[in-house]
Scaffold this motif. Structure first.
Motif, PDB file in Angstrom:
ATOM      1  N   GLY A 121     -73.058  11.872  39.368  1.00 24.04           N
ATOM      2  CA  GLY A 121     -72.771  13.180  38.784  1.00 24.04           C
ATOM      3  C   GLY A 121     -72.489  13.102  37.301  1.00 24.04           C
ATOM      4  N   ARG A 122     -73.168  12.175  36.597  1.00 20.38           N
ATOM      5  CA  ARG A 122     -72.972  11.984  35.169  1.00 20.38           C
ATOM      6  C   ARG A 122     -74.338  12.012  34.485  1.00 20.38           C
ATOM      7  N   PRO A 123     -74.819  13.188  34.133  1.00 17.36           N
ATOM      8  CA  PRO A 123     -76.176  13.330  33.588  1.00 17.36           C
ATOM      9  C   PRO A 123     -76.379  12.524  32.308  1.00 17.36           C
ATOM     10  N   ILE A 124     -77.626  12.139  32.086  1.00 16.61           N
ATOM     11  CA  ILE A 124     -77.988  11.459  30.850  1.00 16.61           C
ATOM     12  C   ILE A 124     -78.832  12.389  29.997  1.00 16.61           C
ATOM     13  N   LEU A 125     -78.871  12.106  28.705  1.00 13.22           N
ATOM     14  CA  LEU A 125     -79.682  12.885  27.774  1.00 13.22           C
ATOM     15  C   LEU A 125     -81.119  12.387  27.750  1.00 13.22           C
ATOM     16  N   SER A 126     -81.286  11.071  27.922  1.00 14.43           N
ATOM     17  CA  SER A 126     -82.608  10.463  27.883  1.00 14.43           C
ATOM     18  C   SER A 126     -82.547   9.131  28.611  1.00 14.43           C
ATOM     19  N   GLU A 127     -83.627   8.769  29.312  1.00 12.39           N
ATOM     20  CA  GLU A 127     -83.700   7.442  29.914  1.00 12.39           C
ATOM     21  C   GLU A 127     -83.574   6.393  28.807  1.00 12.39           C
ATOM     22  N   PRO A 128     -82.750   5.366  28.981  1.00 13.42           N
ATOM     23  CA  PRO A 128     -82.663   4.328  27.953  1.00 13.42           C
ATOM     24  C   PRO A 128     -84.023   3.730  27.592  1.00 13.42           C
ATOM     25  N   ILE A 129     -84.900   3.550  28.578  1.00 17.15           N
ATOM     26  CA  ILE A 129     -86.223   3.009  28.282  1.00 17.15           C
ATOM     27  C   ILE A 129     -87.010   3.955  27.373  1.00 17.15           C
ATOM     28  N   ASP A 130     -86.833   5.256  27.555  1.00 17.97           N
ATOM     29  CA  ASP A 130     -87.486   6.220  26.660  1.00 17.97           C
ATOM     30  C   ASP A 130     -86.911   6.147  25.252  1.00 17.97           C
ATOM     31  N   MET A 131     -85.631   5.862  25.149  1.00 17.31           N
ATOM     32  CA  MET A 131     -85.029   5.677  23.830  1.00 17.31           C
ATOM     33  C   MET A 131     -85.651   4.465  23.122  1.00 17.31           C
ATOM     34  N   LEU A 132     -85.942   3.414  23.879  1.00 22.53           N
ATOM     35  CA  LEU A 132     -86.597   2.248  23.298  1.00 22.53           C
ATOM     36  C   LEU A 132     -87.992   2.612  22.797  1.00 22.53           C
ATOM     37  N   LYS A 133     -88.706   3.404  23.568  1.00 23.28           N
ATOM     38  CA  LYS A 133     -90.061   3.796  23.169  1.00 23.28           C
ATOM     39  C   LYS A 133     -90.050   4.554  21.857  1.00 23.28           C
ATOM     40  N   ARG A 134     -88.994   5.322  21.620  1.00 26.91           N
ATOM     41  CA  ARG A 134     -88.893   6.056  20.347  1.00 26.91           C
ATOM     42  C   ARG A 134     -88.740   5.097  19.169  1.00 26.91           C
ATOM     43  N   MET A 135     -88.321   3.872  19.461  1.00 24.65           N
ATOM     44  CA  MET A 135     -88.239   2.833  18.439  1.00 24.65           C
ATOM     45  C   MET A 135     -89.489   1.954  18.447  1.00 24.65           C
ATOM     46  N   ASP A 136     -90.525   2.410  19.147  1.00 25.67           N
ATOM     47  CA  ASP A 136     -91.778   1.653  19.292  1.00 25.67           C
ATOM     48  C   ASP A 136     -91.546   0.309  19.963  1.00 25.67           C
ATOM     49  N   ILE A 137     -90.646   0.311  20.940  1.00 25.25           N
ATOM     50  CA  ILE A 137     -90.325  -0.901  21.696  1.00 25.25           C
ATOM     51  C   ILE A 137     -90.648  -0.654  23.162  1.00 25.25           C
ATOM     52  N   ALA A 138     -91.505  -1.487  23.716  1.00 24.36           N
ATOM     53  CA  ALA A 138     -91.810  -1.439  25.142  1.00 24.36           C
ATOM     54  C   ALA A 138     -90.915  -2.429  25.875  1.00 24.36           C
ATOM     55  N   PRO A 139     -90.648  -2.210  27.162  1.00 26.92           N
ATOM     56  CA  PRO A 139     -89.837  -3.177  27.915  1.00 26.92           C
ATOM     57  C   PRO A 139     -90.369  -4.603  27.822  1.00 26.92           C
ATOM     58  N   THR A 140     -91.696  -4.751  27.753  1.00 27.68           N
ATOM     59  CA  THR A 140     -92.279  -6.095  27.665  1.00 27.68           C
ATOM     60  C   THR A 140     -92.060  -6.752  26.307  1.00 27.68           C
ATOM     61  N   ASP A 141     -91.606  -5.987  25.304  1.00 27.94           N
ATOM     62  CA  ASP A 141     -91.322  -6.558  23.978  1.00 27.94           C
ATOM     63  C   ASP A 141     -89.982  -7.286  23.937  1.00 27.94           C
ATOM     64  N   ILE A 142     -89.125  -7.016  24.911  1.00 29.29           N
ATOM     65  CA  ILE A 142     -87.779  -7.583  24.890  1.00 29.29           C
ATOM     66  C   ILE A 142     -87.848  -9.069  25.234  1.00 29.29           C
ATOM     67  N   THR A 143     -87.401  -9.908  24.303  1.00 24.14           N
ATOM     68  CA  THR A 143     -87.431 -11.359  24.518  1.00 24.14           C
ATOM     69  C   THR A 143     -86.176 -11.858  25.223  1.00 24.14           C
ATOM     70  N   ASP A 144     -85.058 -11.253  24.901  1.00 25.77           N
ATOM     71  CA  ASP A 144     -83.779 -11.633  25.512  1.00 25.77           C
ATOM     72  C   ASP A 144     -82.994 -10.370  25.804  1.00 25.77           C
ATOM     73  N   LEU A 145     -82.251 -10.379  26.903  1.00 22.96           N
ATOM     74  CA  LEU A 145     -81.446  -9.230  27.310  1.00 22.96           C
ATOM     75  C   LEU A 145     -80.027  -9.715  27.579  1.00 22.96           C
ATOM     76  N   ILE A 146     -79.113  -9.275  26.727  1.00 24.41           N
ATOM     77  CA  ILE A 146     -77.705  -9.643  26.866  1.00 24.41           C
ATOM     78  C   ILE A 146     -77.000  -8.544  27.648  1.00 24.41           C
ATOM     79  N   VAL A 147     -76.425  -8.902  28.771  1.00 25.05           N
ATOM     80  CA  VAL A 147     -75.658  -7.954  29.581  1.00 25.05           C
ATOM     81  C   VAL A 147     -74.184  -8.201  29.288  1.00 25.05           C
ATOM     82  N   THR A 148     -73.540  -7.265  28.598  1.00 29.63           N
ATOM     83  CA  THR A 148     -72.144  -7.514  28.223  1.00 29.63           C
ATOM     84  C   THR A 148     -71.239  -7.566  29.446  1.00 29.63           C
ATOM     85  N   HIS A 149     -71.556  -6.751  30.474  1.00 30.19           N
ATOM     86  CA  HIS A 149     -70.863  -6.800  31.757  1.00 30.19           C
ATOM     87  C   HIS A 149     -71.664  -5.954  32.742  1.00 30.19           C
ATOM     88  N   LEU A 150     -71.332  -6.013  34.000  1.00 29.67           N
ATOM     89  CA  LEU A 150     -72.170  -5.442  35.047  1.00 29.67           C
ATOM     90  C   LEU A 150     -71.743  -4.042  35.501  1.00 29.67           C
TER      91      LEU A 150
END
Length: 262
Positions: free
Chosen positions: A66-95
């Motif tokens: 019940g916590r709506p989002i404004l935009s899918e995070p992946i869509d936010m990446l696309k606005r930066m011309d970044i595709a999911p396959t462009d990500i070389t490393d993914l740091i998860v600060t916590h789960l």
């Protein structure tokens, strides 16, 4: 730009208005006043690498909680011309759910997580609903699948991800919460994530109400103060003030460049 220096961006994908200071500070003299919260993912980028810090949560999780989002995070990446396959490393600060959704969308990335965080998320501590609530089982299971696929690197305390990017475990809000230290052309920058949700948390040593280890959280505040005293830019994890203090990237005010303060 040198291969060990990065441009750093904050991408806002959700917000929670209607909160009060009681939701943000364990001890406060004005619990009833409004206190909004923004949700971000972060990008570190240079000519050699594109690193994502946290993945946010998607519309499915938004509906479940019940916590709506404004935009899918992946869509936010696309606005930066970044595709999911462009990500070389993914740091998860916590789960926690708002930092670790959609982990299965980044097939080319090497994942980085504190050993203590995954251990906590699958431990008997999760028998307690109060500790379990910020986690989503599917997200944790996806992290385990990345481990079995050979795509998860564990860190135990401090560690280097790549040249110019380091992580440090601080705990507090979650057992294995880690902050990210980044070298930029403008000097060092620290993504605090939920080691400090707001500037006010670490500047005034005010505990956030969701905490598994208050002493570790307070020690984390001290560490962030030390970084700032040495000239580092310290960026909290959920403060709407972030969008006011850094250079905008798009006209809609959803993305700012953190290594370029206003």
């Amino acid at each position: 730009m040198a291969d060990d220096q990065y441009e750093v961006f904050a991408l806002k994908y959700a917000q929670r208005n209607g909160r009060t200071r009681a939701d943000s500070f364990q001890f406060d003299d004005d619990h009833a006043s409004p206190h909004d919260m923004d949700y971000f993912v972060w990008i570190l980028r240079n000519g050699a690498r594109t690193i994502l810090v946290d993945t946010g949560y998607d519309t499915k999780e938004a509906a479940r909680r019940g916590r709506p989002i404004l935009s899918e995070p992946i869509d936010m990446l696309k606005r930066m011309d970044i595709a999911p396959t462009d990500i070389t490393d993914l740091i998860v600060t916590h789960l926690h759910y708002d930092h670790a959704g959609s982990l299965d969308q980044f097939e080319h990335a090497q994942f980085h997580l504190q050993q203590a965080e995954l251990g906590f998320a699958v431990s008997p501590c999760m028998c307690h609903s109060a500790l379990r609530a910020p986690f989503t089982a599917d997200h944790v299971c996806t992290a385990v699948k990345q481990l079995y696929a050979g795509k998860l690197t564990f860190h135990d305390g401090s560690g280097q991800i790549v040249p110019g990017v380091r992580v440090h475990r601080v705990g507090g809000h979650s057992s294995g919460l880690q902050i990210v230290e980044v070298d930029t052309a403008n000097g060092p920058l620290v993504l605090a994530s939920d080691a400090s949700h707001y500037y006010e948390n670490f500047e005034r040593e005010k505990l956030f109400p969701i905490v598994v280890d208050p002493l570790a959280m307070l020690d984390g505040f001290k560490l962030l103060q030390t970084y700032r005293a040495k000239g580092a830019i310290v960026v909290p994890g959920h403060d709407p003030e972030v969008l006011k203090r850094f250079a905008p990237v798009h006209d809609d005010g959803m993305t700012v460049r953190l290594d370029q303060p206003l």
